[in-house]
Design a protein around this motif. Structure first.
Motif, short mmCIF file in Angstrom:
data_model
loop_
_atom_site.label_atom_id
_atom_site.label_comp_id
_atom_site.label_asym_id
_atom_site.label_seq_id
_atom_site.Cartn_x
_atom_site.Cartn_y
_atom_site.Cartn_z
N THR A 1 58.69 18.36 39.27
CA THR A 1 57.89 18.78 38.08
C THR A 1 56.90 19.46 38.43
O THR A 1 56.30 19.13 39.67
N GLU A 2 56.29 20.54 37.81
CA GLU A 2 55.34 21.36 38.00
C GLU A 2 54.04 21.37 37.21
O GLU A 2 54.53 21.63 35.93
N THR A 3 52.97 21.43 37.59
CA THR A 3 51.80 21.61 36.73
C THR A 3 51.02 22.25 37.50
O THR A 3 50.77 22.34 38.74
N ARG A 4 49.97 23.39 36.66
CA ARG A 4 48.96 24.26 37.32
C ARG A 4 47.53 23.64 37.00
O ARG A 4 47.39 23.41 35.73
N GLN A 5 46.45 23.37 37.82
CA GLN A 5 45.29 23.10 37.52
C GLN A 5 44.47 24.16 38.28
O GLN A 5 44.36 24.37 39.78
N GLY A 6 44.06 25.02 37.53
CA GLY A 6 43.14 26.26 38.17
C GLY A 6 44.14 26.95 38.70
O GLY A 6 44.90 27.56 38.17
N GLU A 7 43.68 27.11 40.00
CA GLU A 7 44.68 27.89 41.01
C GLU A 7 45.59 26.93 41.68
O GLU A 7 46.70 27.48 42.61
N LEU A 8 45.73 25.61 41.63
CA LEU A 8 46.42 24.94 42.38
C LEU A 8 47.65 24.53 41.75
O LEU A 8 47.83 24.12 40.55
N VAL A 9 48.70 24.52 42.52
CA VAL A 9 50.05 24.21 41.94
C VAL A 9 50.63 22.79 42.58
O VAL A 9 50.47 22.48 43.62
N ASP A 10 50.83 21.66 41.62
CA ASP A 10 51.34 20.68 42.08
C ASP A 10 52.62 20.15 41.82
O ASP A 10 52.90 20.24 40.62
N LYS A 11 53.69 19.62 42.74
CA LYS A 11 55.11 19.45 42.32
C LYS A 11 55.21 18.02 42.71
O LYS A 11 55.13 17.56 43.93
N VAL A 12 55.72 17.26 41.65
CA VAL A 12 55.95 16.06 41.91
C VAL A 12 57.43 15.87 42.43
O VAL A 12 58.40 16.45 41.90
N VAL A 13 57.52 15.44 43.70
CA VAL A 13 58.73 15.25 44.16
C VAL A 13 59.54 14.01 44.33
O VAL A 13 60.75 13.96 44.28
N LYS A 14 59.03 12.91 44.12
CA LYS A 14 59.61 11.72 44.21
C LYS A 14 58.55 10.57 43.43
O LYS A 14 57.29 10.45 43.65
N ILE A 15 59.22 9.87 42.30
CA ILE A 15 58.17 8.73 41.72
C ILE A 15 59.04 7.35 42.01
O ILE A 15 60.56 7.34 41.58
N ARG A 16 58.61 6.54 42.58
CA ARG A 16 59.39 5.07 42.86
C ARG A 16 58.62 3.96 41.85
O ARG A 16 57.47 4.03 41.65
N ARG A 17 59.50 3.14 41.56
CA ARG A 17 59.09 1.96 40.71
C ARG A 17 59.23 0.84 41.62
O ARG A 17 60.34 0.31 42.35
N CYS A 18 58.12 -0.18 41.52
CA CYS A 18 58.16 -1.18 42.20
C CYS A 18 58.16 -2.44 41.36
O CYS A 18 57.08 -2.39 40.60
N ALA A 19 58.79 -3.60 41.47
CA ALA A 19 58.75 -4.73 40.78
C ALA A 19 58.29 -5.91 41.30
O ALA A 19 58.73 -6.33 42.45
N ALA A 20 57.17 -6.70 40.80
CA ALA A 20 56.89 -7.81 41.47
C ALA A 20 57.06 -8.91 40.40
O ALA A 20 56.77 -8.99 39.35
N VAL A 21 57.85 -9.98 40.65
CA VAL A 21 58.11 -10.78 39.80
C VAL A 21 56.81 -11.95 39.78
O VAL A 21 56.61 -12.73 40.64
N VAL A 22 56.55 -12.14 38.46
CA VAL A 22 55.20 -13.02 38.50
C VAL A 22 55.74 -14.19 37.17
O VAL A 22 56.89 -13.98 36.51
N LYS A 23 55.08 -15.02 36.82
CA LYS A 23 55.42 -16.12 35.75
C LYS A 23 55.80 -15.63 34.68
O LYS A 23 56.82 -16.12 34.23
N GLY A 24 55.27 -14.55 33.97
CA GLY A 24 55.70 -13.87 32.67
C GLY A 24 56.97 -12.99 32.69
O GLY A 24 57.58 -12.64 31.73
N GLY A 25 57.37 -12.51 34.00
CA GLY A 25 58.58 -11.76 33.95
C GLY A 25 58.32 -10.83 35.10
O GLY A 25 57.96 -11.33 36.15
#
Length: 161
Positions: free
Chosen positions: A3-27
């Protein structure tokens, strides 16, 4: 995926989003990491990695990291001066200059780097690892090896015409 967004003159593209799960007492407690490529579309590009408990702050941190790691890339019009190979870990990338109108022929990770940099015509092939993080680093490694004709002539002390 990028996904692409423009801030001023900079273009940023999200290549990868990862989710990490830590198991704690409540879930499970989730945290997110974002790999982002940042460029100005004029021959400067960098990559950033950010971690946070939500996606938007992770992307923000990655963009901030990416703007700090930007490098200048020599270009010839809308393509690169010559063919080049880059590597990082088990990821290998080959970049070949292409004629006007060819477009960016590349996979998601390599495409994000080329488009953020401002390259519009290029042929690419990736070998080895399909890991997006390593492919982004390999592509930037390849782009950093590029030299213009004038630069090569100056370094060698000869005329290449």
């Amino acid at each position: 995926m990028a996904t692409e967004t423009r801030q001023g003159e900079l273009v940023d593209k999200v290549v990868k989003i990862r989710r990490c799960a830590a198991v704690v007492k409540g879930g499970r407690r989730f945290s997110f990491t974002a790999l982002v490529v940042v460029g100005d579309g004029q021959g400067k590009v960098g990559w950033g990695y950010g971690k946070a408990n939500e996606v938007p702050p992770a992307v923000e941190k990655a963009v901030k990291d990416g703007t700090r790691s930007m490098v200048a890339i020599p270009m010839e019009g809308t393509t690169i001066p010559h063919a080049v190979k880059g590597r990082f870990g088990a990821a290998r990338v080959t970049l070949v200059p292409a004629g006007p109108g060819t477009g960016v022929i590349a996979g998601a990770a390599v495409r994000a780097v080329c488009e953020a940099c401002g390259i519009h015509d290029i042929l690419t092939k990736s070998f080895g690892s399909p890991n997006p993080t390593n492919l982004v680093k390999a592509t930037i490694d390849a782009l950093q090896q590029l030299r213009t004709r004038g630069e090569v002539e100056r370094l060698r002390g000869v005329s290449l015409s």
